[in-house]
Design a protein around this motif. Structure first.
Motif, mmCIF file in Angstrom:
data_model
loop_
_atom_site.group_PDB
_atom_site.id
_atom_site.type_symbol
_atom_site.label_atom_id
_atom_site.label_comp_id
_atom_site.label_asym_id
_atom_site.label_seq_id
_atom_site.Cartn_x
_atom_site.Cartn_y
_atom_site.Cartn_z
ATOM 1 N N ARG A 1 -16.215 58.242 92.211
ATOM 2 C CA ARG A 1 -15.588 58.366 93.533
ATOM 3 C C ARG A 1 -14.694 57.166 93.808
ATOM 4 O O ARG A 1 -15.097 56.026 93.620
ATOM 5 N N LEU A 2 -13.496 57.468 94.259
ATOM 6 C CA LEU A 2 -12.528 56.416 94.593
ATOM 7 C C LEU A 2 -11.977 56.683 95.994
ATOM 8 O O LEU A 2 -11.347 57.713 96.233
ATOM 9 N N GLU A 3 -12.239 55.761 96.917
ATOM 10 C CA GLU A 3 -11.633 55.884 98.237
ATOM 11 C C GLU A 3 -10.157 55.516 98.140
ATOM 12 O O GLU A 3 -9.786 54.538 97.483
ATOM 13 N N VAL A 4 -9.323 56.317 98.799
ATOM 14 C CA VAL A 4 -7.883 56.132 98.729
ATOM 15 C C VAL A 4 -7.297 56.181 100.139
ATOM 16 O O VAL A 4 -8.005 56.390 101.129
ATOM 17 N N THR A 5 -5.997 56.009 100.245
ATOM 18 C CA THR A 5 -5.347 56.114 101.543
ATOM 19 C C THR A 5 -5.175 57.587 101.906
ATOM 20 O O THR A 5 -5.204 58.465 101.023
ATOM 21 N N PRO B 1 -9.739 49.897 90.134
ATOM 22 C CA PRO B 1 -10.490 49.102 91.120
ATOM 23 C C PRO B 1 -11.083 49.986 92.216
ATOM 24 O O PRO B 1 -10.410 50.871 92.738
ATOM 25 N N GLY B 2 -12.359 49.751 92.516
ATOM 26 C CA GLY B 2 -12.997 50.470 93.610
ATOM 27 C C GLY B 2 -13.740 51.725 93.232
ATOM 28 O O GLY B 2 -14.404 52.333 94.087
ATOM 29 N N PHE C 1 -24.252 52.981 88.099
ATOM 30 C CA PHE C 1 -23.819 51.951 87.168
ATOM 31 C C PHE C 1 -22.923 50.967 87.883
ATOM 32 O O PHE C 1 -22.342 51.278 88.903
ATOM 33 N N ASP C 2 -22.790 49.738 87.328
ATOM 34 C CA ASP C 2 -22.046 48.685 87.991
ATOM 35 C C ASP C 2 -20.574 49.052 88.147
ATOM 36 O O ASP C 2 -20.007 48.814 89.174
ATOM 37 N N ARG C 3 -19.834 49.444 87.359
ATOM 38 C CA ARG C 3 -18.464 49.898 87.447
ATOM 39 C C ARG C 3 -18.226 50.475 86.109
ATOM 40 O O ARG C 3 -18.453 49.664 85.200
ATOM 41 N N THR D 1 -12.797 62.329 93.908
ATOM 42 C CA THR D 1 -14.039 62.280 93.137
ATOM 43 C C THR D 1 -13.844 63.055 91.849
ATOM 44 O O THR D 1 -13.660 64.269 91.863
ATOM 45 N N LEU D 2 -13.876 62.338 90.751
ATOM 46 C CA LEU D 2 -13.698 62.954 89.441
ATOM 47 C C LEU D 2 -15.063 63.365 88.882
ATOM 48 O O LEU D 2 -15.979 62.546 88.811
ATOM 49 N N PHE D 3 -15.183 64.635 88.508
ATOM 50 C CA PHE D 3 -16.393 65.143 87.861
ATOM 51 C C PHE D 3 -16.104 65.303 86.369
ATOM 52 O O PHE D 3 -15.107 65.917 85.986
#
Length: 223
Positions: free
Chosen positions: A129-133, A189-190, A7-9, A58-60
């Motif tokens: 999924r969210l990329e983080v620091t 965001p992201g 999906f788009d976001r 990554t949230l399931f």
């Protein structure tokens, strides 16, 4: 049939009764009191897996296909090692040790098995999924491994509590509802969301047992 789509976001007495019914419904979907014993340090060290991808959360969210209600929430954390915080979860595999609702040794095969076990004719899995620091990922890891075991029906509550303690994610609100947490997470965001479906048997325990056999076989083959 297996497919993934991007999906788009992807009064007091009455309150007690409502909570009990809520807990019962969640338990049927996979968010229940944890009974497995904790693994020892040697087992954890042997199973530890470091994923070479970027730090990520990554949230399931396991969602009922008929009602759209959430059945379970968990969080995969790629930090100094990759783990899944599976609060009051049902997942098990002989090659996946656990301590206080944290699953260790989350190799690509285990991650796929985890997702696949929860996707069946009755439920699909929303994967966000969210990329983080590195610092954010490690903070999530530390919070998960020190959280302790989670009571049944508190999966979304404990996960949201951890997420909002991570710098940059403080705006998330604590909730008992998996879908509400998923909606909040989607607004960050992201975040990249996918939905994963399978038409397997509705019996979660059957799926877990089958996955355990496959993972154990693959582990022996790689030795």
């Amino acid at each position: 049939m297996i497919f993934a789509k991007a999906f788009d976001r992807l009064a007091p007495g009455r309150i007690v009764l409502g909570t009990a019914l809520f807990a019962g419904c969640i338990a049927l979907a996979g968010c229940e009191a944890q009974k497995k014993p904790n693994a020892d340090a040697a087992t954890l060290a042997a199973a530890s897996y470091v994923h070479n991808g970027p730090p990520a959360l990554t949230l399931f969210t396991m969602v009922n296909n008929r009602t759209g209600s959430g059945g379970h929430t968990s969080l995969m954390i790629n930090a100094s090692e990759r783990v899944i915080f599976d609060p009051a979860g049902s997942f098990y595999a002989d090659v996946v040790p656990e301590v206080n609702d944290v699953l260790f040794g989350i190799t690509p095969a285990v991650a796929l098995a985890y997702r696949g076990a929860h996707a069946r004719s009755t439920h699909h899995v929303v994967v966000q999924r969210l990329e983080v620091t590195p610092a954010q990922a490690q903070r999530a890891y530390e919070l998960a491994v020190t959280n302790g075991r989670v009571p049944g029906a508190y999966c979304a509550n404990s996960t949201s509590s951890i997420l909002r303690q991570i710098p940059g994610l403080e705006g998330l609100k604590t909730t008992f509802y998996p879908v509400k947490l998923s909606e909040q997470f989607a607004a960050l965001p992201g975040v990249v969301t996918t939905k994963y479906y399978e038409d397997d048997d509705a019996d979660l325990q059957k799926a877990l047992a089958e996955g355990n056999v496959i993972l154990s076989y693959e582990s022996r083959q790689s030795e």
